[in-house]
Design an enzyme around this catalytic site. Structure first.
Site, PDB file in Angstrom:
ATOM      1  CG  HIS A 185     -34.361 -38.906  64.634  1.00  0.00           C
ATOM      2  ND1 HIS A 185     -34.536 -38.212  63.469  1.00  0.00           N
ATOM      3  CD2 HIS A 185     -33.355 -39.777  64.413  1.00  0.00           C
ATOM      4  CE1 HIS A 185     -33.661 -38.639  62.586  1.00  0.00           C
ATOM      5  NE2 HIS A 185     -32.934 -39.582  63.120  1.00  0.00           N
ATOM      6  NE  ARG A 208     -30.091 -42.514  64.982  1.00  0.00           N
ATOM      7  CZ  ARG A 208     -30.636 -43.736  64.952  1.00  0.00           C
ATOM      8  NH1 ARG A 208     -30.629 -44.502  66.014  1.00  0.00           N
ATOM      9  NH2 ARG A 208     -31.202 -44.176  63.834  1.00  0.00           N
ATOM     10  NE  ARG A 218     -25.537 -40.572  62.583  1.00  0.00           N
ATOM     11  CZ  ARG A 218     -26.817 -40.883  62.432  1.00  0.00           C
ATOM     12  NH1 ARG A 218     -27.197 -41.710  61.477  1.00  0.00           N
ATOM     13  NH2 ARG A 218     -27.732 -40.374  63.230  1.00  0.00           N
ATOM     14  CD  GLU A 247     -28.189 -40.972  56.547  1.00  0.00           C
ATOM     15  OE1 GLU A 247     -29.093 -41.423  57.265  1.00  0.00           O
ATOM     16  OE2 GLU A 247     -27.316 -40.213  56.974  1.00  0.00           O
ATOM     17  CG  ASN A 278     -34.363 -45.257  59.949  1.00  0.00           C
ATOM     18  OD1 ASN A 278     -34.778 -46.377  59.728  1.00  0.00           O
ATOM     19  ND2 ASN A 278     -33.691 -44.947  61.040  1.00  0.00           N
ATOM     20  CG  ASP A 279     -32.571 -39.954  56.870  1.00  0.00           C
ATOM     21  OD1 ASP A 279     -33.629 -39.314  56.903  1.00  0.00           O
ATOM     22  OD2 ASP A 279     -31.691 -39.856  57.747  1.00  0.00           O
ATOM     23  NE  ARG A 291     -36.334 -40.718  59.987  1.00  0.00           N
ATOM     24  CZ  ARG A 291     -35.061 -40.926  60.298  1.00  0.00           C
ATOM     25  NH1 ARG A 291     -34.107 -40.572  59.454  1.00  0.00           N
ATOM     26  NH2 ARG A 291     -34.718 -41.488  61.416  1.00  0.00           N
ATOM     27  CB  CYS A 337     -27.093 -48.711  61.503  1.00  0.00           C
ATOM     28  SG  CYS A 337     -26.774 -47.295  60.469  1.00  0.00           S
TER      29      CYS A 337
HETATM   30  C1  PEP Z   1     -31.129 -43.817  59.007  1.00  0.00           C
HETATM   31  O1  PEP Z   1     -31.437 -42.795  58.394  1.00  0.00           O
HETATM   32  O2  PEP Z   1     -31.524 -44.959  58.688  1.00  0.00           O
HETATM   33  C2  PEP Z   1     -30.258 -43.746  60.196  1.00  0.00           C
HETATM   34  C3  PEP Z   1     -29.789 -44.826  60.780  1.00  0.00           C
HETATM   35  O3  PEP Z   1     -29.992 -42.515  60.685  1.00  0.00           O
HETATM   36  P1  PEP Z   1     -31.024 -41.654  61.544  1.00  0.00           P
HETATM   37  O4  PEP Z   1     -32.207 -42.534  61.847  1.00  0.00           O
HETATM   38  O5  PEP Z   1     -30.297 -41.202  62.748  1.00  0.00           O
HETATM   39  O6  PEP Z   1     -31.359 -40.537  60.608  1.00  0.00           O
HETATM   40 MG    MG Z   2     -30.376 -40.936  58.810  1.00  0.00          MG
END
Ligand code: PEP
Ligand code: MG
Length: 594
Positions: A207, A314, A350, A453, A476-477, A487, A524
């Site tokens: 993040h 977020r 979210r 995710e 991402n997750d 990550r 996203c």
């Molecule tokens: C993701 O996991 O792809 C996502 C958009 O949420 P975050 O990056 O905030 O975990």
């Molecule tokens: Mg996520």
């Protein structure tokens, strides 16, 4: 009292470091080393009955410090031989100072006997050790004292746990170098003062990296060895496109990077011209390009980039850098301002997604100590459903804000249908309560969607699609959990592969479930903002992408150059493959052709 730490040996010549390029652009400016301890040292007496708790607090800071140094040591093993050895010795010396050394024993004694708080005890002990060393006039011992001060500063940072406050005082155009920075630290950076940053630790999809891209701050993470050669006010170059950091660059190097920076600016001006053009493919299919928002101050950027809405807000920013929790009115005002600012375009809020690498001080009490695997622990929707007040406050603020424009509510880390059902019930209850209070809320209630995710959610996408109003694919997750790759860990960053067939199959399954159930689906995660993946995602059936505002122009350019029929054909060919190398070749080939 001199500063608790001091930079390492002065680098007289130009030195380059390599890390992960996480946020494009070039920053050139004076260095601010963020791992020094600049804040005022708290100094107070403790009561006799507080002694044990204070000693435990100090022991916890020692344990965290040891963990941090071990992590740096593992990372340092990847340096070239001599440097790895040098760093190894240095870090071993630091570890030794943290285990039953004069420093640790002295601090412990001061807490118990002098009844001083741990921070003041650290400061006093180091001052006393310093006086002794000063009398010895020995260069070797002077260097050892430097190490003690560096260790003292680390202990202090881990005791005070304050985000770096010094950012507000920086000279314009400063480059920040640090061991590690949290998303909350980045949130404090003002892009007018901070030109960019580089850290020794951190992964590309953390993040922290996402926050850097959001603020368009050039950034490199995972550049080990960086801090041993950095001195305040020297110049550094951070090339967030190539992943290079140069300390003490020569005049020729500075000139070269200045000209590269100008080139990038020229390219950006070209892309800006796309702002008013629609995101239409060559065969006339419109793709919704929305913005992800980390901080409200990005709203102007989202509007300037021509975002069709906010596809992911977020809300964690509301909980960062503070000791208390945001109330309903404060949240309502923030959400309302976003809806009003977007002027009729949809806004997807979210609910709180805290946990993993996103830790908020204000939530430490409710979320408790992080478990051994924070990414798999009490985070996101699990925390909200356990601490219903957290969830209800957010839902109430969102329902009130929905009176000001098209708002959608998105739930993070959903794994099972029952979680969605419980939130839907909570939403109905909160709505009834608000009505009883005579508050105007949206009727019907806003759409309630889920993040896909977690691999389990992707595989259960057909069941979730039957009850969710929309899907947002969090790649991402999804990649992190499917491939078991943290990550935020630079050591496994090379294994983080968006084109792994397992990841693509989960994405395809979720998209098809959404299309069959006729609910909207957007992407996203960071894949949505990377033009390299646009054709594949569109070929798989996605028609909405949400990304950092700065990525919108590049993705729009890619969309305007592609044909959905050809993209669908190529996506099918890709889905027949099981080798990521072959998949990458098929995709890159297509990207250069079309
Ligand atoms: C993701 O996991 O792809 C996502 C958009 O949420 P975050 O990056 O905030 O975990
Ligand atoms: Mg996520």
């Amino acid at each position: 009292m001199p500063p608790l730490d001091k930079p390492g040996p002065r680098a007289v010549e130009e030195r380059s470091f390599h890390g992960l390029a996480v946020s494009p652009g070039i920053a050139i400016g004076p260095i601010h080393v963020s791992d020094h301890f600049d804040a005022a040292v708290p100094d107070y007496r403790i009561a006799p009955e507080e002694i044990e708790a204070e000693r435990a607090r100090f022991a916890a800071a020692v344990a965290v410090s040891i963990k941090q140094i071990r992590k740096l040591k593992t990372k340092a093993q990847n340096l070239p031989d001599a440097a790895a050895e040098e760093m190894g010795y240095l870090l071993d010396a630091h570890l030794a100072m943290l285990s039953s050394s004069r420093l640790i024993r002295g601090v412990d004694r001061r807490i118990a006997e002098e009844r001083r708080n741990a921070e003041a005890a650290v400061q006093a002990e180091i001052a006393e050790i310093g006086e002794r060393f000063a009398g010895m006039r020995d260069a070797y011992l002077a260097a050892r004292f430097d190490d003690i001060r560096v260790v003292g500063a680390r202990l202090m940072r881990n005791l005070v746990k304050k985000p770096f406050e010094g950012f507000a005082m920086l000279r314009e155009g400063t480059v920040i170098l640090a061991e590690e920075l949290t998303p909350a630290d980045i949130a404090l950076m003002d892009p007018r003062r901070v030109a960019g940053f580089a850290t020794a630790l951190g992964g590309a999809e953390s993040h922290t990296a996402i926050m850097a891209r959001a603020l368009a701050l050039p950034a490199v993470v995972g550049a080990v060895g960086l801090l041993a050669h950095a001195e305040r006010r020297e110049t550094a170059i951070v090339d967030g496109t190539a992943g290079t950091v140069i300390i003490n660059p020569s005049a020729a190097t500075i000139a070269e990077y200045r000209s590269r920076r100008e080139e990038l600016q020229r390219e950006r001006r070209q892309l800006d011209k796309l702002r008013r053009l629609p995101a239409l493919t060559r065969d006339g299919v419109e793709i919704g390009l929305q913005a992800n928002l980390e901080l409200p101050r990005e709203l102007d950027q989202a509007l300037a980039a021509g975002a069709a809405g906010l596809g992911l807000v977020r809300t964690e920013f509301l909980y960062m850098n503070r000791a208390d929790l945001p109330g309903e009115d404060e949240q309502y005002a923030t959400y309302r301002d976003l809806l009003v600012g977007m002027n009729g375009r949809p806004v997807t809020l979210r609910t709180l997604d805290i946990g993993g690498d996103k830790i908020a001080e204000s939530l430490a009490e409710v979320s408790g100590a992080p478990g051994a695997n924070p990414a798999l622990g009490l985070r996101a929707i699990r925390l909200s459903l356990k601490e219903r007040k957290l969830l209800d406050t957010q839902l109430a603020a969102m329902l009130r804000a929905a009176a000001h424009g098209p708002l959608r509510i998105l739930l993070p880390m959903i794994c099972t249908l029952s979680e969605l059902r419980r939130v839907r019930e909570a939403l109905a209850q909160v709505a009834r309560r608000l009505k009883r209070r005579g508050v105007a809320i949206a009727d019907p209630l806003p759409p309630l969607g889920v993040m896909i995710e977690v691999p389990g959610a992707a595989l259960a996408a057909d069941a979730l699609a039957a009850e969710a109003d929309f899907f947002a694919l969090g790649t991402n997750d999804l990649i992190q959990y499917t491939l078991a790759i943290d990550r935020g860990d630079e050591q496994v960053a090379h294994l983080y592969d968006p084109l792994h067939p397992a990841v693509l199959r989960l994405i395809q399954f979720a998209i098809e479930a959404a299309i069959r159930a006729r609910i909207p689906i957007s992407v996203c995660g960071e894949m949505g903002g990377d033009p390299r993946f646009s054709a594949l995602l569109i070929g798989l059936g996605v028609r909405e992408l949400s990304m950092a505002p700065s990525n919108i122009p590049r993705v729009k350019r890619r969309i305007r150059s592609l044909d959905t029929i050809a993209a669908t054909r190529r996506a099918r060919a890709i889905m027949d493959q099981w080798d990521s190398g072959r998949i990458a070749a098929l995709l890159d080939d297509f990207n250069t052709l079309a």
